[in-house]
Scaffold this active site. Sequence first.
Site, PDB file in Angstrom:
ATOM      1  N   ASN A   1     -73.417 -44.641 -42.351  1.00 13.43           N
ATOM      2  CA  ASN A   1     -73.245 -46.024 -42.808  1.00 13.43           C
ATOM      3  C   ASN A   1     -71.784 -46.428 -42.625  1.00 13.43           C
ATOM      4  O   ASN A   1     -70.908 -45.797 -43.222  1.00 13.43           O
ATOM      5  CB  ASN A   1     -73.641 -46.129 -44.288  1.00 13.43           C
ATOM      6  CG  ASN A   1     -73.516 -47.539 -44.842  1.00 13.43           C
ATOM      7  OD1 ASN A   1     -72.938 -48.421 -44.234  1.00 13.43           O
ATOM      8  ND2 ASN A   1     -74.043 -47.735 -46.037  1.00 13.43           N
TER       9      ASN A   1
ATOM     10  N   ASN B   1     -66.871 -43.343 -55.440  1.00 15.37           N
ATOM     11  CA  ASN B   1     -68.309 -43.188 -55.722  1.00 15.37           C
ATOM     12  C   ASN B   1     -68.653 -41.748 -56.115  1.00 15.37           C
ATOM     13  O   ASN B   1     -69.415 -41.051 -55.453  1.00 15.37           O
ATOM     14  CB  ASN B   1     -69.163 -43.658 -54.537  1.00 15.37           C
ATOM     15  CG  ASN B   1     -68.837 -42.955 -53.236  1.00 15.37           C
ATOM     16  OD1 ASN B   1     -67.790 -42.343 -53.077  1.00 15.37           O
ATOM     17  ND2 ASN B   1     -69.763 -43.037 -52.297  1.00 15.37           N
TER      18      ASN B   1
ATOM     19  N   HIS C   1     -59.572 -42.890 -46.327  1.00 12.66           N
ATOM     20  CA  HIS C   1     -60.998 -43.006 -46.663  1.00 12.66           C
ATOM     21  C   HIS C   1     -61.666 -41.623 -46.635  1.00 12.66           C
ATOM     22  O   HIS C   1     -62.199 -41.195 -45.611  1.00 12.66           O
ATOM     23  CB  HIS C   1     -61.673 -43.942 -45.657  1.00 12.66           C
ATOM     24  CG  HIS C   1     -63.053 -44.370 -46.037  1.00 12.66           C
ATOM     25  ND1 HIS C   1     -63.556 -45.607 -45.716  1.00 12.66           N
ATOM     26  CD2 HIS C   1     -64.049 -43.739 -46.709  1.00 12.66           C
ATOM     27  CE1 HIS C   1     -64.802 -45.709 -46.166  1.00 12.66           C
ATOM     28  NE2 HIS C   1     -65.125 -44.574 -46.765  1.00 12.66           N
TER      29      HIS C   1
ATOM     30  N   HIS D   1     -66.322 -52.481 -48.228  1.00 15.02           N
ATOM     31  CA  HIS D   1     -67.432 -51.926 -47.451  1.00 15.02           C
ATOM     32  C   HIS D   1     -68.277 -53.125 -47.027  1.00 15.02           C
ATOM     33  O   HIS D   1     -69.051 -53.649 -47.828  1.00 15.02           O
ATOM     34  CB  HIS D   1     -68.222 -50.959 -48.339  1.00 15.02           C
ATOM     35  CG  HIS D   1     -69.476 -50.434 -47.721  1.00 15.02           C
ATOM     36  ND1 HIS D   1     -69.662 -49.097 -47.447  1.00 15.02           N
ATOM     37  CD2 HIS D   1     -70.633 -51.048 -47.333  1.00 15.02           C
ATOM     38  CE1 HIS D   1     -70.863 -48.914 -46.935  1.00 15.02           C
ATOM     39  NE2 HIS D   1     -71.469 -50.085 -46.851  1.00 15.02           N
TER      40      HIS D   1
ATOM     41  N   HIS E   1     -64.272 -48.878 -42.313  1.00 14.64           N
ATOM     42  CA  HIS E   1     -65.134 -48.461 -41.188  1.00 14.64           C
ATOM     43  C   HIS E   1     -65.724 -49.604 -40.361  1.00 14.64           C
ATOM     44  O   HIS E   1     -66.942 -49.748 -40.234  1.00 14.64           O
ATOM     45  CB  HIS E   1     -66.250 -47.523 -41.662  1.00 14.64           C
ATOM     46  CG  HIS E   1     -66.927 -47.895 -42.937  1.00 14.64           C
ATOM     47  ND1 HIS E   1     -67.430 -49.142 -43.202  1.00 14.64           N
ATOM     48  CD2 HIS E   1     -67.193 -47.146 -44.051  1.00 14.64           C
ATOM     49  CE1 HIS E   1     -67.981 -49.153 -44.406  1.00 14.64           C
ATOM     50  NE2 HIS E   1     -67.846 -47.962 -44.939  1.00 14.64           N
TER      51      HIS E   1
ATOM     52  N   HIS F   1     -64.237 -38.855 -48.956  1.00 11.96           N
ATOM     53  CA  HIS F   1     -65.118 -38.613 -50.102  1.00 11.96           C
ATOM     54  C   HIS F   1     -64.980 -37.149 -50.513  1.00 11.96           C
ATOM     55  O   HIS F   1     -65.369 -36.248 -49.764  1.00 11.96           O
ATOM     56  CB  HIS F   1     -66.570 -38.934 -49.743  1.00 11.96           C
ATOM     57  CG  HIS F   1     -66.795 -40.383 -49.429  1.00 11.96           C
ATOM     58  ND1 HIS F   1     -67.076 -41.323 -50.401  1.00 11.96           N
ATOM     59  CD2 HIS F   1     -66.758 -41.056 -48.254  1.00 11.96           C
ATOM     60  CE1 HIS F   1     -67.215 -42.516 -49.839  1.00 11.96           C
ATOM     61  NE2 HIS F   1     -67.017 -42.379 -48.527  1.00 11.96           N
TER      62      HIS F   1
ATOM     63  N   ASP G   1     -63.707 -41.406 -43.168  1.00  7.26           N
ATOM     64  CA  ASP G   1     -64.943 -41.582 -43.946  1.00  7.26           C
ATOM     65  C   ASP G   1     -65.663 -40.239 -44.084  1.00  7.26           C
ATOM     66  O   ASP G   1     -66.892 -40.145 -43.965  1.00  7.26           O
ATOM     67  CB  ASP G   1     -65.858 -42.627 -43.329  1.00  7.26           C
ATOM     68  CG  ASP G   1     -66.990 -43.054 -44.274  1.00  7.26           C
ATOM     69  OD1 ASP G   1     -66.950 -42.689 -45.469  1.00  7.26           O
ATOM     70  OD2 ASP G   1     -67.921 -43.742 -43.810  1.00  7.26           O
TER      71      ASP G   1
END
Length: 437
Positions: A285, A99, A65, A186, A239, A67, A312
């Site tokens: 989040n 994303n 995970h 999510h 998460h 980004h 994350d």
Amino acid sequence: MSKILIRGAKVLGGEPQDVLIDGQTIAATARQGEIDWSGVGLSAEGAQVVEAAGKVLLPGLVDLHTHLREPGREDSETVLTGTRAAASGGYTSVFAMANTFPVADTAGVVEQVYRLGQEHGYCDVQPIGAVTVGLEGRKLAELGAMHESAAGVTVFSDDGKCVDDAVIMRRALEYVKAFGGVVAQHAQEPRLTEGAQMNEGVVSAELGLGGWPAVAEESIIARDVLLAEHVGSRVHICHLSTAGSVEIVRWAKSRGIDVTAEVTPHHLLLTDELVRTYNPVYKVNPPLRTERDVLALREALADGTIDIVATDHAPHPHEDKDCEWAAAAMGMVGLETALSVVQETMVDTGLLTWAGVAERMSFKPAEIGQAKGHGRPVSAGEPANLTLVDTEYRGSVDPAGFASRSRNTPYEGRELPGRVTHTWLRGKATLVDGKLT
């Protein structure tokens, strides 16, 4: 490629061993000083020697995970800077969330991210494909095309948003079942979190900030494990953050449902009490929860209810965090501090051994994401994807030294244990003595 002799490392925290890397693979391992290399048809002559006495050697870490923000938000992170951060943290493989801008919902976008990872060479990058077109939750994305692409996508997620439509979620689970894929959810019921700013509880009431109830996460997890059971497919929970979520996953596993779950390092260490500072670096989040939740997450990771640790890693530019709480973006960088946080919360507390860390940060995430060549034993014939950790080190976190393009860490100035000194990707050093090559 030259030979490398790692001398005296504690493999998975065990007895000291010598490990010989020849080219892209591990040529041999043996208890320190107990092998005559020539006697097994090998030679350590001319090998670069890495003195590793007292250090722990692990298989290269795998993050399910991450980004990386590219394409579209290169002001936050790029594939290059993100993979350099990964190598600094001991990772040899990361899974890049969808994303981006444009969203990774087509074969073309996932192939772009995949090839950027190959070009830069600091770690393998496996793109995660979006579940729905544009992350909008209305129509399934090109799941099959992304799987058949050069990127070979196996994990799909709308992370950042919840696939809240039960019919869409069911169809996604049915679709990926055909090729052994997994949907990573999510878990956030959007109608229960409208205007939410932090965990719903005593602190949110005292601060007057909109509360984010635990049930918003737990209700989606409960629905999705039942959908996975009905379809006979795999679901992965991103998460996980509450004690109630732990109990639902534990129940689902006892029932034989094919569910896996991850926890982030920050949810293993930090609590919602930090929000009293109004420092947006703690805005994330799902939100930081209570001490009770933190302890439940640690116990669940130790007993295997939670399968893996995933960072994350969510980089943001300075201006998106240096503002008032309500306007700040959610997320924290985590690749370069994850192993240290896990050492503090799980190893130094006696909840996990280093072998257990290898299971939860390398073997299992590689298995869930089908990361070929990663999460393999530290033994002869295996790919030389390795990380060496100085577990005795203690030092304060200084984000100025991060390889990531962003600096939004909640650990600035905090003393954490452990430091990754070396990382090897298929026998090639990406980090040497704590410095990127």
